[in-house]
Design an enzyme around this catalytic site. Structure first.
Site, PDB file in Angstrom:
ATOM      1  CB  SER A   1     -21.201  28.532   9.128  1.00  0.00           C
ATOM      2  OG  SER A   1     -21.511  27.168   9.317  1.00  0.00           O
TER       3      SER A   1
ATOM      4  CE  LYS B   1     -18.551  24.972   9.905  1.00  0.00           C
ATOM      5  NZ  LYS B   1     -20.006  24.823   9.746  1.00  0.00           N
TER       6      LYS B   1
ATOM      7  CB  SER C   1     -23.287  25.625   7.269  1.00  0.00           C
ATOM      8  OG  SER C   1     -23.803  26.807   7.825  1.00  0.00           O
TER       9      SER C   1
HETATM   10  N1  LIG Z   1     -25.284  26.414  10.301  1.00  0.00           N
HETATM   11  C1  LIG Z   1     -25.978  26.621   9.185  1.00  0.00           C
HETATM   12  O1  LIG Z   1     -26.226  25.704   8.431  1.00  0.00           O
HETATM   13  C2  LIG Z   1     -26.412  28.037   8.850  1.00  0.00           C
HETATM   14  C3  LIG Z   1     -26.554  28.411   7.516  1.00  0.00           C
HETATM   15  C4  LIG Z   1     -26.918  29.708   7.176  1.00  0.00           C
HETATM   16  C5  LIG Z   1     -27.156  30.649   8.169  1.00  0.00           C
HETATM   17  C6  LIG Z   1     -27.023  30.257   9.521  1.00  0.00           C
HETATM   18  C7  LIG Z   1     -26.647  28.960   9.853  1.00  0.00           C
END
Ligand SMILES: NC(=O)c1ccccc1
Length: 553
Positions: free
Chosen positions: A184, A110, A208
């Site tokens: 993300s 990532k 994410s």
């Molecule tokens: N970084 C995350 O896990 C995330 C997931 C969904 C929405 C915003 C942030």
């Protein structure tokens, strides 16, 4: 370092400087004390200058052993991004004398994971950072002979769950162009989903890893909090930061976890040592299947709790609901002892997560202020953020990052640390500390109370299928763009706060809301006891051996 003195001719702050400093904080310094404090602060500043003149202290990347060449950025050549999956590609020599664990496997990281010499966007143009170090997990992948082929696109500042917010462009779902990969870790989901790489690393603060894994039809593991070192990875908020594997199969999840897990001596969230044998995920998985004398019922003796509240979170799609129930029936026929369980606090856990995040998350994730930690600080990146966001940086964030910053300013101004303190306690109530097995005298609350009777909890990973991407995202306002995230993390975010391991496995396809003829992947989430990531892997692997998920209905 130079010796600092408080002598008559030592550097000092002028009375006006002391006056400006104190009046800004609404204070008055006694007139006969002004000169004393001027001298004390002047001496302090002299010490500070000597530190700033010294070299910083980072782990050194081994560029000779692991050279990286032919770096190609999606920002320069968008046509090479594979429909948005790649943020950058590179040629890495990763033949290690140490271990062959990941030999023959191609891996994408990532784009919030540091690799020395390769620009690390974190999905946003708000900060332009090229690291001078390799994250611990990058080094571990190289040491295991894995072939890193590039960095996968990540949504803007890791603050979005829909894949049209990254600075490197929209990321298209492997099963339907113009549909979301989730976020993300969107590029990681796409690249594994399409087979462009065998494996990827994702990051997860609220879902994410699991959101894009579920939406791209792959296996995603958010490991136990503290199991995998986060050293050299851009943080959003350290109590919820996790990094982990995104793979085609559960077998590969075990393999990659084995390569990256365990204390690195730098990340202060990690225990210094772990129980004997815990990190041998592939062997432990093999042993589990080999020891079963009934191969048609490999899950005999495994206790599974169906979390009732996990099926009633807002916006639950009826097709996802029934597909996950059918997948659970399949686990029953594989021998598992399945029963319904209830954790009433689950329904509100994501809301507490959301109210808790802004104060610490704005400061840590957007202003890079990680003070209080004893770990590696990314000083060169910290320098880029400044004490407050500039207009320019704010404008380059997507609505999720902008909203986080405004939530930070609003809640910090209106409630201050009191709100954060209360939320943190309520989140801790969901679960014991991470050494619950050792300290039995503590009260057993919420999830862990139920996890005394069952080995894992199961529930849909997400309430809704991937949505359509906007043709021109910037033409839509923040409310419309962020509305697509509402409810998405209802089943995922609670386990970022509690730190339980959570695995998503693909269990079939469901129709898209925009077009019932478009069928998109759907995942089942398996949540284990802390440090028992292996239980999630066992159940996921049993499912994977028994079922072709693409044909499961
Ligand atoms: N970084 C995350 O896990 C995330 C997931 C969904 C929405 C915003 C942030």
């Amino acid at each position: 370092m130079s010796v600092v003195t408080l002598g008559e001719d030592a550097p000092r702050l002028a009375p006006e400087e002391i006056h400006t400093l104190s009046s800004k904080a609404g204070l008055k310094i006694r007139a006969d004390h002004v000169d004393d404090f001027g001298r004390l602060l002047g001496a302090l500043d002299q010490s500070v200058q000597s530190i700033l003149d010294d070299e910083d202290y980072y782990p050194k990347p081994d560029l000779e052993k692991y050279p990286r060449t032919d770096i190609c950025y999606a920002l320069d050549s968008p046509e090479k991004s594979d429909k948005g999956g790649w943020a950058s590609k590179c040629n890495f020599k990763c033949v290690s004398p140490t271990s062959k664990l990941l030999q023959g496997k191609t891996i994408a990281l990532k784009d919030n994971v540091a690799v020395a010499g390769i620009r690390c966007t974190n999905g946003t143009a708000a900060m332009d950072w090229t690291p001078q170090l390799d994250a611990t997990i990058a080094t571990r992948i190289m040491d295991a002979s894995g072939t890193i082929t590039g960095k996968a696109a990540c949504e803007n500042a890791c603050m979005e769950g829909v894949s049209d917010t990254s600075v490197t462009g929209k990321v298209h779902n492997p099963y339907a162009d113009n549909y979301s990969c989730g976020g993300s870790s969107s590029g990681s989901g796409r690249l594994v989903g399409t087979g462009s790489v065998d494996m990827a690393i994702g990051g997860d603060q609220g879902g994410s890893i699991r959101i894009p894994s579920s939406m791209c039809g792959i296996v995603g593991l958010k490991p136990s909090w503290g199991l995998v070192p986060y050293t050299g990875i851009i943080s959003l908020e350290y109590t919820i930061d996790h990094t982990g594997s995104m793979t085609k199969t559960v077998q590969d999840a075990a393999l990659l976890l084995e390569a990256i897990a365990g204390p690195d001596g730098i990340d202060d969230r990690q225990p210094p040592f772990l129980p004997e044998g815990i990190l041998q995920y592939t062997k432990n998985l093999d042993d589990f299947f080999n020891s079963s004398d009934n191969h048609s019922r490999p899950l005999a003796g495994v206790r599974i709790g169906v979390l009732e509240e996990g099926f009633t979170i807002p916006n639950m799609d009826p097709n996802i609901f029934s597909l996950c129930k059918k997948a659970i029936d399949q686990l029953t026929s594989l021998g598992a002892d399945v029963k319904n369980v209830s954790v009433p606090a689950h329904g509100n856990a994501a809301v507490v997560w959301m109210c808790s995040m802004p104060i610490a998350g704005g400061r840590q994730g957007l202003l890079s202020d990680m003070s209080g930690r004893k770990q590696l600080y990314l000083t060169d990146r910290v320098k880029l953020s400044g004490k407050t966001l500039t207009q320019e940086a704010f404008d380059k964030l997507s609505p999720g990052g902008q909203n986080l910053y405004l939530r930070y300013l609003y809640l910090e101004g209106k409630y201050g640390p009191e709100l954060h303190a209360k939320c943190s306690n309520l989140l801790r109530k969901l679960s014991l500390s991470w050494c619950d097995g050792i300290n039995q005298r503590r009260r057993v609350d919420d999830y862990d109370h139920v996890l005394k009777d069952v080995d894992v909890l199961v529930m849909p990973t997400l309430p809704s299928p991937p949505c359509k991407l906007f043709d021109e995202p910037s033409k839509h306002g923040p409310l419309e763009r962020l509305s697509r995230n509402v409810g998405l993390v209802g089943n995922t975010a609670p386990f970022n706060s509690t730190g339980h391991p959570a695995l998503t496995v693909p269990v079939g396809f469901v129709p898209a809301h925009e077009d019932e003829n478009v069928k998109l992947p759907c995942g089942l989430q398996i949540v284990g006891k802390k440090w028992n990531d292996i239980d999630c892997l066992k159940i996921g692997a049993a499912w994977e051996k028994a079922v072709n998920w693409k044909e499961f209905t």
